[in-house]
Design an enzyme around this catalytic site. Structure first.
Site, PDB file in Angstrom:
ATOM      1  N   SER A 166       0.842  -1.197   0.000  1.00 51.24           N
ATOM      2  CA  SER A 166       0.000   0.000   0.000  1.00 51.24           C
ATOM      3  C   SER A 166       0.881   1.251   0.000  1.00 51.24           C
ATOM      4  O   SER A 166       1.660   1.438  -0.928  1.00 51.24           O
ATOM      5  CB  SER A 166      -0.949  -0.050   1.199  1.00 51.24           C
ATOM      6  OG  SER A 166      -2.027   0.841   1.038  1.00 51.24           O
ATOM      7  N   ASP A 191      -0.630  -4.722  -3.556  1.00 52.14           N
ATOM      8  CA  ASP A 191      -2.003  -4.219  -3.541  1.00 52.14           C
ATOM      9  C   ASP A 191      -2.115  -2.701  -3.475  1.00 52.14           C
ATOM     10  O   ASP A 191      -2.838  -2.150  -2.636  1.00 52.14           O
ATOM     11  CB  ASP A 191      -2.810  -4.851  -2.410  1.00 52.14           C
ATOM     12  CG  ASP A 191      -4.291  -4.972  -2.799  1.00 52.14           C
ATOM     13  OD1 ASP A 191      -4.563  -5.390  -3.938  1.00 52.14           O
ATOM     14  OD2 ASP A 191      -5.165  -4.640  -1.976  1.00 52.14           O
ATOM     15  N   HIS A 321      -7.049  -6.767   1.522  1.00 50.17           N
ATOM     16  CA  HIS A 321      -6.022  -5.785   1.150  1.00 50.17           C
ATOM     17  C   HIS A 321      -4.650  -6.124   1.730  1.00 50.17           C
ATOM     18  O   HIS A 321      -3.628  -5.955   1.071  1.00 50.17           O
ATOM     19  CB  HIS A 321      -6.475  -4.403   1.633  1.00 50.17           C
ATOM     20  CG  HIS A 321      -5.485  -3.313   1.388  1.00 50.17           C
ATOM     21  ND1 HIS A 321      -4.927  -3.061   0.145  1.00 50.17           N
ATOM     22  CD2 HIS A 321      -4.940  -2.390   2.233  1.00 50.17           C
ATOM     23  CE1 HIS A 321      -4.091  -2.041   0.238  1.00 50.17           C
ATOM     24  NE2 HIS A 321      -4.077  -1.623   1.485  1.00 50.17           N
TER      25      HIS A 321
END
Length: 357
Positions: A166, A191, A321
């Protein structure tokens, strides 16, 4: 609305758990609401796990007045004294190094030659921001570079593979594009994609608005992260979640715990963090892999580049996630294979070739 936005809004809905039953021991002052538990869930152990079960060392280093907490897993040298590569991992916003803990354990099962470095970025976990610097992408990238130079005196000789989740994906990509690392053997981004990340920012605010602000115990915080679908793996939640919390009142532990960092305070940086990520990722002069939890995350620019073979794409739809927490064994194998596939071919020098007959 993209699928990623729907996922965030769904998570926000899941965060609104049903009220406490009448026979619950919770008081009206509790900010945490516990759903009615089934017989099977009552038996689950939500006790926290220690970092030392996953890393060899933990230490705090001071750089220009700021303190950074570093976790290390030390690789073994081979019979010729050669060291393996260093996997450097950067966590996402609001998380800490310990979100990689179980992944580190799984990687070491695959090779004991690997060294792995994780650190809590500025204002997160055990790292402090005494200088009060803004959490811009440039600052976070410089922090990563400074940590590497402090931990490794021979950084120019070390073979490094960067891994970022992220926000961490944008940070490691920024450093990779700068070409400061002389022997960069790979870049792995987990992700995060520019287009969908920017679209999802509105959903992120909605998600944060529905999170509990306080927990009576660390165990309840671990349970909430699992129940809400934020983390799908109990082993990882038991080691990562405690590092996300701090006491509401250090002199009165009975008041419970709150989030260690208020993500609302970072909102002003969100757009800057992710803007330009796709171009930087494609410009990085190294082998690249993008690991996503769903194909909907892939924006137009990266879709075209992937079809042209400019990077490897891996999709793990069974995960949420936090792929490194939800599927650490699958991700470890993917990173291991990515490393082996792109490991540098070391050719003998002219002086070492025996030309005698």
């Amino acid at each position: 609305m993209s699928n990623l936005q729907r996922s965030l809004l769904k998570k926000a809905t899941l965060s609104q758990l049903p009220p406490v039953p009448e026979n619950s021991t919770s008081t009206k002052g509790d900010n945490f609401i516990v759903p009615t538990l089934t017989k099977s869930t009552r038996k689950r152990d939500y006790g926290q796990a220690e970092w030392s079960s996953f890393f060899d060392n933990r230490r705090d280093i001071v750089i220009s007045g700021d303190t950074f907490r570093v976790y290390e897993s030390l690789g073994k040298r081979d019979k010729d004294g050669e060291a393996g590569p260093i996997f450097v991992m950067h966590h996402g916003a609001g998380l800490t190094s310990l979100s990689f803990a179980v992944l580190v354990k799984e990687l070491r099962k695959l090779s004991d030659k690997l060294s792995i470095l994780c650190f809590d970025c500025r204002s997160h976990g055990g790292s402090l921001n005494e200088s009060g610097k803004e959490l811009t992408l440039n600052t976070l990238s410089e922090d990563l570079w400074n940590v590497l130079n402090t931990v490794y005196s021979d950084i120019d000789q070390a073979e490094i593979l960067l891994v970022g989740h992220s926000l961490g994906g944008t940070v490691v990509t920024h450093l990779a594009e700068s070409r400061k690392i002389k022997k960069l053997i790979g870049l792995a981004v987990i992700d995060v994609v520019e287009g969908t990340a920017l679209e999802a920012l509105v959903g992120m605010k909605a998600y944060l608005a529905t999170r509990p602000t306080h927990f009576p115990t660390i165990e309840k915080a671990i349970e909430w992260n699992l129940r809400s679908g934020t983390i799908h793996n109990l082993e990882s939640a038991k080691v990562s979640v405690p590092s996300l919390l701090e006491l509401v009142d250090k002199e009165d532990p009975s008041k419970g715990y709150k989030w260690q960092i208020n993500l609302y305070d970072t909102e002003k940086y969100w757009e800057e963090w992710f803007t330009g990520l796709s171009k930087r990722f494609l410009n990085a002069s190294t082998a690249k892999i993008l690991i996503l939890a769903g194909t909907d995350r892939l924006d137009k620019e990266l879709t075209i580049a992937q079809m042209q073979g400019k990077f490897q794409l891996l999709v793990l739809p069974e995960s949420g996630h936090a792929i490194q927490e939800d599927l650490p064994d699958r991700l470890a194998l993917a990173l291991f294979e990515f490393w082996k596939r792109n490991d540098r071919l070391i050719l003998p020098t002219k002086d070492s070739i025996d030309l005698s007959f």
